[in-house]
Design a protein around this motif. Structure first.
Motif, mmCIF file in Angstrom:
data_model
loop_
_atom_site.group_PDB
_atom_site.id
_atom_site.type_symbol
_atom_site.label_atom_id
_atom_site.label_comp_id
_atom_site.label_asym_id
_atom_site.label_seq_id
_atom_site.Cartn_x
_atom_site.Cartn_y
_atom_site.Cartn_z
ATOM 1 N N SER A 1 10.501 -33.915 -3.057
ATOM 2 C CA SER A 1 11.194 -35.156 -2.687
ATOM 3 C C SER A 1 12.471 -34.864 -1.905
ATOM 4 N N ILE A 2 12.929 -33.617 -1.943
ATOM 5 C CA ILE A 2 14.117 -33.212 -1.178
ATOM 6 C C ILE A 2 13.709 -32.981 0.267
ATOM 7 N N SER A 3 14.384 -33.638 1.166
ATOM 8 C CA SER A 3 14.049 -33.579 2.583
ATOM 9 C C SER A 3 14.029 -32.138 3.105
ATOM 10 N N GLY A 4 12.949 -31.787 3.788
ATOM 11 C CA GLY A 4 12.841 -30.470 4.400
ATOM 12 C C GLY A 4 12.237 -29.405 3.504
ATOM 13 N N LEU A 5 12.007 -29.730 2.240
ATOM 14 C CA LEU A 5 11.468 -28.748 1.298
ATOM 15 C C LEU A 5 9.957 -28.945 1.154
ATOM 16 N N LYS A 6 9.206 -28.051 1.759
ATOM 17 C CA LYS A 6 7.752 -28.158 1.739
ATOM 18 C C LYS A 6 7.179 -27.594 0.427
ATOM 19 N N GLN A 7 5.900 -27.860 0.222
ATOM 20 C CA GLN A 7 5.231 -27.472 -1.029
ATOM 21 C C GLN A 7 5.330 -25.967 -1.297
ATOM 22 N N LYS A 8 5.114 -25.164 -0.254
ATOM 23 C CA LYS A 8 5.108 -23.715 -0.413
ATOM 24 C C LYS A 8 6.445 -23.207 -0.952
ATOM 25 N N LEU A 9 7.546 -23.716 -0.389
ATOM 26 C CA LEU A 9 8.875 -23.296 -0.841
ATOM 27 C C LEU A 9 9.194 -23.859 -2.219
ATOM 28 N N ALA A 10 8.764 -25.085 -2.473
ATOM 29 C CA ALA A 10 9.003 -25.708 -3.784
ATOM 30 C C ALA A 10 8.329 -24.887 -4.885
ATOM 31 N N VAL A 11 7.107 -24.458 -4.632
ATOM 32 C CA VAL A 11 6.370 -23.632 -5.607
ATOM 33 C C VAL A 11 7.072 -22.289 -5.794
ATOM 34 N N ARG A 12 7.564 -21.726 -4.700
ATOM 35 C CA ARG A 12 8.245 -20.429 -4.768
ATOM 36 C C ARG A 12 9.527 -20.525 -5.609
ATOM 37 N N ILE A 13 10.260 -21.617 -5.463
ATOM 38 C CA ILE A 13 11.492 -21.820 -6.242
ATOM 39 C C ILE A 13 11.176 -21.907 -7.726
ATOM 40 N N ILE A 14 10.138 -22.681 -8.060
ATOM 41 C CA ILE A 14 9.749 -22.850 -9.463
ATOM 42 C C ILE A 14 9.257 -21.530 -10.048
ATOM 43 N N ASN A 15 8.499 -20.782 -9.273
ATOM 44 C CA ASN A 15 8.012 -19.479 -9.748
ATOM 45 C C ASN A 15 9.168 -18.519 -10.005
ATOM 46 N N TYR A 16 10.144 -18.540 -9.106
ATOM 47 C CA TYR A 16 11.298 -17.651 -9.286
ATOM 48 C C TYR A 16 12.108 -18.077 -10.510
ATOM 49 N N ARG A 17 12.240 -19.396 -10.686
ATOM 50 C CA ARG A 17 12.930 -19.912 -11.880
ATOM 51 C C ARG A 17 12.256 -19.420 -13.152
ATOM 52 N N ASN A 18 10.935 -19.474 -13.174
ATOM 53 C CA ASN A 18 10.194 -19.061 -14.366
ATOM 54 C C ASN A 18 10.314 -17.563 -14.623
ATOM 55 N N LYS A 19 10.349 -16.771 -13.563
ATOM 56 C CA LYS A 19 10.515 -15.327 -13.717
ATOM 57 C C LYS A 19 11.903 -14.985 -14.256
ATOM 58 N N LEU A 20 12.884 -15.720 -13.795
ATOM 59 C CA LEU A 20 14.252 -15.509 -14.280
ATOM 60 C C LEU A 20 14.384 -15.873 -15.756
ATOM 61 N N GLY A 21 13.691 -16.943 -16.120
ATOM 62 C CA GLY A 21 13.894 -17.519 -17.444
ATOM 63 C C GLY A 21 14.744 -18.767 -17.334
ATOM 64 N N GLY A 22 14.910 -19.246 -16.088
ATOM 65 C CA GLY A 22 15.719 -20.428 -15.829
ATOM 66 C C GLY A 22 16.919 -20.092 -14.959
ATOM 67 N N PHE A 23 17.328 -21.057 -14.152
ATOM 68 C CA PHE A 23 18.521 -20.872 -13.331
ATOM 69 C C PHE A 23 19.776 -21.108 -14.179
ATOM 70 N N VAL A 24 20.766 -20.249 -14.009
ATOM 71 C CA VAL A 24 22.044 -20.438 -14.698
ATOM 72 C C VAL A 24 23.161 -20.725 -13.693
ATOM 73 N N SER A 25 22.852 -20.585 -12.407
ATOM 74 C CA SER A 25 23.818 -20.858 -11.342
ATOM 75 C C SER A 25 23.074 -21.342 -10.102
#
Length: 201
Positions: free
Chosen positions: A85-109
């Motif tokens: 829903s964020i302008s300019g953020l396509k599905q591929k990048l959105a999935v990549r952000i979520i995957n990275y979040r999950n690998k981290l254990g969550g964003f803290v910053s």
């Protein structure tokens, strides 16, 4: 007053009226300049609206902040579809952000967006403006004394060398405090600051 003038000077009605009019004219000529001066001093003085302007600016700022808070997305609670829903953020990048979040254990910053591969500076800034992290959020943590080597190397901040150093240390001596990581041969201050929220005993 006319009656007293007529009796005192023995004027006729017309003479009395004329004399009274002359007196009133003289009074007006004496009073008018002073009245005009007072009027111009009061009404020509510029009004000070500075306090009103400051109050208006504060209210506008509060409205903007409240609007921003309402629209913010909690990055640790959303799905990839929500991020689209964020302008300019396509599905591929959105999935990549979520995957990275999950690998981290969550964003803290929110600065951790800079670590997501392929995310432009423009999109990083947009995400920082439109997302948030709850103050009460606690990320998924790795246990210094319990997590496996495989679990350690799966974390983006842990290299195989660091994972091995952690396992080797605890095989000889248990970690008693989080600060014991300073005793690791691969210890580095910048790494420790990034990793600290994800560590537990």
């Amino acid at each position: 007053m006319k009656r007293y003038i007529k009796a005192a000077f023995h004027f006729s009605n017309s003479e009395t009226n004329g004399f009274f009019a002359m007196i009133m004219l003289m009074l007006l000529l004496c009073i008018a300049p002073r009245a005009y001066k007072l009027y111009t001093q009061y009404y020509s003085k510029p009004l000070d609206h500075s306090k009103d302007i400051i109050l208006l600016e504060k209210n506008l700022l509060l409205l903007k902040e409240n609007a921003r808070k309402v629209d913010l997305i909690d990055i640790n609670m959303v799905t990839a579809q929500d991020l689209e829903s964020i302008s300019g953020l396509k599905q591929k990048l959105a999935v990549r952000i979520i995957n990275y979040r999950n690998k981290l254990g969550g964003f803290v910053s929110l600065d951790q967006y800079k670590e997501v591969y392929g995310l432009s500076v423009h999109l990083q800034r947009r995400l920082m403006k439109q997302t948030t992290i709850s103050e009460k959020y606690i990320p998924k943590q790795l246990s210094l004394n319990g997590s496996s080597f495989k679990a350690w190397v799966a974390h983006p901040y842990i290299s195989p060398a660091i994972a091995k150093a952690i396992v080797d240390y605890r095989n000889h001596k248990q970690f008693t405090t989080i600060d014991d990581i300073e005793k690791l041969p691969v210890y580095h201050l910048n790494w420790a600051k990034k990793m600290m929220p994800y560590l537990s005993l």
